[in-house]
Design a protein around this motif. Structure first.
Motif, PDB file in Angstrom:
ATOM      1  N   PHE A  39       7.602  -0.694  21.583  1.00  0.00           N
ATOM      2  CA  PHE A  39       7.977  -2.108  21.734  1.00  0.00           C
ATOM      3  C   PHE A  39       8.400  -2.339  23.179  1.00  0.00           C
ATOM      4  O   PHE A  39       9.347  -1.700  23.646  1.00  0.00           O
ATOM      5  CB  PHE A  39       9.133  -2.430  20.784  1.00  0.00           C
ATOM      6  N   ALA A  40       7.682  -3.212  23.864  1.00  0.00           N
ATOM      7  CA  ALA A  40       7.986  -3.435  25.279  1.00  0.00           C
ATOM      8  C   ALA A  40       8.066  -4.925  25.602  1.00  0.00           C
ATOM      9  O   ALA A  40       7.825  -5.342  26.734  1.00  0.00           O
ATOM     10  CB  ALA A  40       6.928  -2.737  26.137  1.00  0.00           C
ATOM     11  N   THR A  41       8.403  -5.718  24.618  1.00  0.00           N
ATOM     12  CA  THR A  41       8.463  -7.172  24.813  1.00  0.00           C
ATOM     13  C   THR A  41       9.783  -7.501  25.502  1.00  0.00           C
ATOM     14  O   THR A  41      10.829  -7.684  24.873  1.00  0.00           O
ATOM     15  CB  THR A  41       8.299  -7.908  23.466  1.00  0.00           C
ATOM     16  N   TRP A  42       9.700  -7.584  26.819  1.00  0.00           N
ATOM     17  CA  TRP A  42      10.892  -7.568  27.664  1.00  0.00           C
ATOM     18  C   TRP A  42      11.740  -8.835  27.570  1.00  0.00           C
ATOM     19  O   TRP A  42      12.884  -8.834  28.019  1.00  0.00           O
ATOM     20  CB  TRP A  42      10.520  -7.243  29.112  1.00  0.00           C
ATOM     21  N   SER A  43      11.204  -9.874  26.955  1.00  0.00           N
ATOM     22  CA  SER A  43      12.024 -11.098  26.844  1.00  0.00           C
ATOM     23  C   SER A  43      13.260 -10.897  25.968  1.00  0.00           C
ATOM     24  O   SER A  43      14.191 -11.705  26.046  1.00  0.00           O
ATOM     25  CB  SER A  43      11.195 -12.244  26.265  1.00  0.00           C
ATOM     26  N   VAL A  44      13.253  -9.875  25.129  1.00  0.00           N
ATOM     27  CA  VAL A  44      14.474  -9.638  24.328  1.00  0.00           C
ATOM     28  C   VAL A  44      15.286  -8.435  24.846  1.00  0.00           C
ATOM     29  O   VAL A  44      16.235  -8.012  24.199  1.00  0.00           O
ATOM     30  CB  VAL A  44      14.164  -9.468  22.815  1.00  0.00           C
ATOM     31  N   PHE A  45      14.914  -7.912  26.009  1.00  0.00           N
ATOM     32  CA  PHE A  45      15.649  -6.738  26.523  1.00  0.00           C
ATOM     33  C   PHE A  45      17.103  -7.073  26.877  1.00  0.00           C
ATOM     34  O   PHE A  45      17.995  -6.247  26.680  1.00  0.00           O
ATOM     35  CB  PHE A  45      14.946  -6.153  27.751  1.00  0.00           C
ATOM     36  N   ASP A  46      17.341  -8.286  27.388  1.00  0.00           N
ATOM     37  CA  ASP A  46      18.734  -8.653  27.721  1.00  0.00           C
ATOM     38  C   ASP A  46      19.605  -8.563  26.475  1.00  0.00           C
ATOM     39  O   ASP A  46      20.743  -8.095  26.520  1.00  0.00           O
ATOM     40  CB  ASP A  46      18.797 -10.108  28.210  1.00  0.00           C
ATOM     41  N   PHE A  47      19.030  -9.028  25.379  1.00  0.00           N
ATOM     42  CA  PHE A  47      19.737  -9.017  24.089  1.00  0.00           C
ATOM     43  C   PHE A  47      19.946  -7.572  23.609  1.00  0.00           C
ATOM     44  O   PHE A  47      21.044  -7.174  23.224  1.00  0.00           O
ATOM     45  CB  PHE A  47      18.885  -9.814  23.094  1.00  0.00           C
ATOM     46  N   MET A  48      18.887  -6.768  23.694  1.00  0.00           N
ATOM     47  CA  MET A  48      18.954  -5.394  23.168  1.00  0.00           C
ATOM     48  C   MET A  48      19.847  -4.493  24.028  1.00  0.00           C
ATOM     49  O   MET A  48      20.461  -3.547  23.531  1.00  0.00           O
ATOM     50  CB  MET A  48      17.545  -4.797  23.089  1.00  0.00           C
ATOM     51  N   SER A  49      19.902  -4.811  25.315  1.00  0.00           N
ATOM     52  CA  SER A  49      20.607  -3.885  26.213  1.00  0.00           C
ATOM     53  C   SER A  49      22.119  -3.879  25.986  1.00  0.00           C
ATOM     54  O   SER A  49      22.804  -2.982  26.446  1.00  0.00           O
ATOM     55  CB  SER A  49      20.271  -4.168  27.672  1.00  0.00           C
ATOM     56  N   ASP A  50      22.621  -4.876  25.252  1.00  0.00           N
ATOM     57  CA  ASP A  50      24.052  -4.835  24.901  1.00  0.00           C
ATOM     58  C   ASP A  50      24.337  -3.762  23.848  1.00  0.00           C
ATOM     59  O   ASP A  50      25.488  -3.391  23.622  1.00  0.00           O
ATOM     60  CB  ASP A  50      24.497  -6.185  24.310  1.00  0.00           C
TER      61      ASP A  50
END
Ligand SMILES: Cc1ncc(COP(=O)(O)O)c(C=O)c1O
Ligand SMILES: NCCCCNCC[C@H](N)C(=O)O
Length: 365
Positions: A39-50
């Motif tokens: 999964f590399a859909t980076w638009s949700v990375f800000d959310f996941m990185s928490d």
């Protein structure tokens, strides 16, 4: 309402996985890195990185994406690096994990300033798919000979061992970790960190999270290592649907419905592993074969039951469409590429990517 087809990532569903990952980190001491191959859909990375510690990768492009879009800790791994890419990989990584002793030696100078690890292959796995079995005969995935690994211990500070595959059975995980300890125990206490890879479905319903945490913590304490997990599927499972519209219906001995998507192009993993898609609730008296619109005869999502007769224009949601889908989508038949839409926690939907004819053209020359 966005045009179908589109992948719909529901943050409230993603959050359920993220909270379980955060729980495991807190109670086991393990760090969790998102496996970008899944999964590399980076638009949700800000959310996941928490909720996660960083990313792990399989290539130069993935390690750069992880560094740029996710941040935090960035692990680099590849089955084999090319001379032309090694410097850029190292520039973008906190740790590099080599797949073989020969690559470790080949890039000894280039990698002298970065934390290095080696992939080990315990020659046992939980995979029921030959295609995805890292322990398959003649596997190229990692070193297995303890004597050979002992000879390079001065060059590495950690190991990566990935031998689980869609493993939702804690007892099996526990047993396989025991196998790893039996085979590699003498090496484990000589390193600082061990990544246990992905393929552990610990975010699934009823997974015994506390037993899992206790096992990871005990392993970490026994060998004095920082444990890493590399969840791909477990990070995003059940968070996403592929939204499609019915374009035509036929009867050829069975009721068929053709949708504006293609399993070959948009959910390729299912076809590769000969699995069917999931459509819920899959109840009712009206049975249909849901088919893709590419020319491939076997472009079939599966056979499902519906409460009502299906009509042209009906919307269908294909479940569990995040893992190994968007990273594998392709332009076969020139079928329209699904957009990517995010459902925010407040229920609003945001289109984050649309693909056009120009994208199709620019994917070729
Ligand atoms: C080294 C490694 N880490 C992590 C993963 C992610 O696995 P999964 O998506 O099954 O969790 C894979 C899958 O190929 C892998 O090879
Ligand atoms: N659903 C069918 C099996 C999928 C296997 N996962 C793919 C990759 C996996 N992480 C691997 O180890 O190859």
């Amino acid at each position: 309402m966005p045009h179908t087809p589109y992948y719909l990532i529901d943050k409230s569903k993603l959050l359920r996985n993220m909270e379980k990952i955060a729980y495991v980190r807190e109670h086991s001491g393990a760090k969790a890195l998102l496996a970008l191959k899944c999964f590399a859909t980076w638009s949700v990375f800000d959310f996941m990185s928490d909720y996660m510690d960083g990313t792990t990768s399989s290539s130069l492009h993935e390690v750069k994406l992880g560094r740029k879009k996710f941040g935090k800790e960035t692990h680099a791994y590849s089955v084999a690096y090319a001379d032309s890419e090694i410097d850029e990989v190292i520039e973008n990584a906190d740790k590099i994990i080599f797949n073989s002793i020969s690559q470790l030696n080949r890039f000894a100078d280039a990698a002298s300033g970065i934390v290095r690890g080696l992939r080990l292959n315990p020659q046992v796995s939980s995979s029921s798919f030959d295609l995805a079995d890292p322990a398959r005969p003649f596997s190229r995935l990692g070193e297995w000979d303890v004597t050979k690994v002992e000879a390079v211990m001065d060059r590495i500070s950690g190991f990566m061992i990935h031998n689980n595959c869609e493993n939702a059975d804690f007892d099996l995980f526990d047993k396989m970790l025991g196998d790893i300890e039996t085979k590699f125990g003498s090496l484990l206490s000589r390193v600082e960190w061990v990544s246990l890879g992905g393929g552990i479905h610990f975010t699934g319903d009823n997974y015994p999270l506390d037993k899992f945490c206790a096992r990871l913590r005990a392993f970490s304490q026994k060998y004095g290592v920082q444990v890493y997990l590399e969840p791909g599927e477990a990070s995003i499972t059940k968070s996403t649907t592929l939204e499609v519209t019915v374009l035509d219906t036929l009867f050829n001995g069975k009721n068929l419905a053709i949708v504006d998507s293609s399993i070959e192009a948009h959910m390729l993993d299912l076809l590769i592993y000969r699995e069917t898609a999931k459509i819920e609730p899959n109840t009712g008296d009206h049975a249909y074969m849901i088919c893709g619109k590419s020319c491939l005869a076997g472009d079939v999502f599966g056979e499902f039951n519906f409460e009502n007769e299906i009509r042209v224009g009906d919307r269908i949601s294909v479940q569990d469409a995040a893992g190994y889908t968007m990273v594998k989508k392709n332009w076969f038949n020139g079928v329209g590429m699904p957009s990517i839409v995010i459902k925010e926690l407040d229920g609003s939907e945001r289109v984050v990517r649309e693909f056009t004819f120009d994208d199709y053209v620019s994917s070729l020359s």
